[in-house]
Design an enzyme around this catalytic site. Structure first.
Site, PDB file in Angstrom:
ATOM      1  N   CYS A 187       0.801  -1.219   0.000  1.00  0.00           N
ATOM      2  CA  CYS A 187       0.000   0.000   0.000  1.00  0.00           C
ATOM      3  C   CYS A 187       0.845   1.286   0.000  1.00  0.00           C
ATOM      4  O   CYS A 187       1.416   1.617  -1.018  1.00  0.00           O
ATOM      5  CB  CYS A 187      -0.973  -0.064   1.173  1.00  0.00           C
ATOM      6  SG  CYS A 187      -2.462   0.886   0.924  1.00  0.00           S
TER       7      CYS A 187
ATOM      8  N   ARG B 277     -12.674   5.902  -0.998  1.00  0.00           N
ATOM      9  CA  ARG B 277     -11.592   4.925  -0.809  1.00  0.00           C
ATOM     10  C   ARG B 277     -12.067   3.567  -1.300  1.00  0.00           C
ATOM     11  O   ARG B 277     -13.269   3.283  -1.285  1.00  0.00           O
ATOM     12  CB  ARG B 277     -11.218   4.793   0.688  1.00  0.00           C
ATOM     13  CG  ARG B 277     -10.729   6.067   1.324  1.00  0.00           C
ATOM     14  CD  ARG B 277     -10.362   5.844   2.782  1.00  0.00           C
ATOM     15  NE  ARG B 277      -9.168   5.026   2.939  1.00  0.00           N
ATOM     16  CZ  ARG B 277      -7.928   5.468   2.819  1.00  0.00           C
ATOM     17  NH1 ARG B 277      -7.706   6.730   2.527  1.00  0.00           N
ATOM     18  NH2 ARG B 277      -6.901   4.660   2.980  1.00  0.00           N
TER      19      ARG B 277
ATOM     20  N   HIS C 253      -3.727  -5.622   2.786  1.00  0.00           N
ATOM     21  CA  HIS C 253      -3.371  -5.697   4.204  1.00  0.00           C
ATOM     22  C   HIS C 253      -3.884  -7.048   4.660  1.00  0.00           C
ATOM     23  O   HIS C 253      -4.318  -7.861   3.868  1.00  0.00           O
ATOM     24  CB  HIS C 253      -4.030  -4.554   4.972  1.00  0.00           C
ATOM     25  CG  HIS C 253      -3.492  -3.212   4.588  1.00  0.00           C
ATOM     26  ND1 HIS C 253      -2.252  -2.772   4.965  1.00  0.00           N
ATOM     27  CD2 HIS C 253      -4.028  -2.224   3.842  1.00  0.00           C
ATOM     28  CE1 HIS C 253      -2.044  -1.556   4.477  1.00  0.00           C
ATOM     29  NE2 HIS C 253      -3.102  -1.200   3.791  1.00  0.00           N
TER      30      HIS C 253
HETATM   31  N1  GLN Z   1      -2.443   6.605   2.330  1.00  0.00           N
HETATM   32  C1  GLN Z   1      -2.463   5.728   1.204  1.00  0.00           C
HETATM   33  C2  GLN Z   1      -3.827   5.664   0.544  1.00  0.00           C
HETATM   34  O1  GLN Z   1      -4.820   5.980   1.174  1.00  0.00           O
HETATM   35  C3  GLN Z   1      -2.015   4.352   1.624  1.00  0.00           C
HETATM   36  C4  GLN Z   1      -2.998   3.677   2.524  1.00  0.00           C
HETATM   37  C5  GLN Z   1      -2.497   2.434   3.165  1.00  0.00           C
HETATM   38  O2  GLN Z   1      -1.292   2.183   3.234  1.00  0.00           O
HETATM   39  N2  GLN Z   1      -3.421   1.644   3.684  1.00  0.00           N
HETATM   40  O3  GLN Z   1      -3.927   5.253  -0.600  1.00  0.00           O
END
Ligand code: GLN
Length: 234
Positions: free
Chosen positions: A95, A130, A194
């Site tokens: 990520c 998101r 994740h």
């Molecule tokens: N901040 C980055 C995004 O929102 C990475 C997020 C993350 O590592 N979970 O894309």
């Protein structure tokens, strides 16, 4: 233990959302079965990264705020990390770490967060949205299916020489449009998963360990992944 592997946990004190550090527990679990002792060192702000000091690099994800701090510091490690990657050193980047290995990431507030351009992808942002949820992909070389959980604002687009870690079967992946998830470049494996990714995808953990062991001990008679149990018992 017959062998030893030295892992650099890049910015492990800053980028470690959703228990990304669990990937190191999983590497340790399989490493023991491969007669291998793991040594982990956090390489963070102001620490040098010497490619000769490590056999494997792990780089987790995080919030935009921490990514911005890391983005400034990692420029000083740009050359040594790029050398490690180009020499075929194994890397797992998740990520935020994945985004920072590429050219740049446009954060949720529109800020441009520089990467190190070791890999040619770039990442744009979504407006007030998101990608969150379970995801399943298929790796086209091995036919292996990988499972995980994604939570990212970034929309990543792969560049020349990169191929996806897998084709999206369900979920969003790199950008929600081209069915790609993650990236493979030489021996660098990137993903939005994740979970942590290796806990549910033991084949990938074994693949990374085997790459690292073969580089460090080229003449060793190593156990093949199929001989190792999949289910972690820690
Ligand atoms: N901040 C980055 C995004 O929102 C990475 C997020 C993350 O590592 N979970 O894309």
């Amino acid at each position: 233990m017959k062998y030893e592997l030295r892992i650099a946990h890049l910015y492990g004190d800053l980028l470690n959302t959703y228990g990304d550090i669990g990937n190191i527990l999983v590497l340790n679990y399989y490493a023991k079965q491969m007669d291998t002792q793991i040594k982990v060192k956090i390489v963070s702000l102001n620490d040098p990264f010497d490619p000769n000091d490590f056999d494997l690099v792990f780089f987790g994800g995080g919030q935009d705020y921490e990514q911005l701090i890391v983005s400034r510091d990692i420029q000083r490690k740009k050359k040594s990390l790029t050398d490690f990657i180009n020499a075929g050193g194994p890397v797992l980047a998740i990520c935020g770490g994945y985004q920072l290995l590429g050219k740049y990431y446009i954060g949720a507030k529109g800020e441009k967060i520089a990467g190190i351009s070791a890999l040619p992808h770039y990442t744009k942002s979504q407006v007030n949205h998101r990608f969150i949820g379970n995801i399943e992909i298929e790796n086209e070389e091995t036919g292996q299916k990988y499972h995980g959980f994604e939570n990212h604002n970034g929309l990543t687009y792969l560049g020349p020489g990169e191929r996806p870690l897998g084709r999206v079967l369900s979920g969003h992946g790199n950008n929600g449009a081209d069915q790609s998830e993650g990236a493979i470049y030489k021996n660098t494996f990137c993903s939005y998963f994740h979970g942590p990714i290796l806990a549910r995808n033991g084949e990938l953990a074994k693949r990374l360990l085997l790459i690292a062991l073969k580089r460090r001990y080229p003449t060793a008679d190593l156990k093949q992944p199929a001989e190792l149990k999949i289910k972690p018992t820690y």
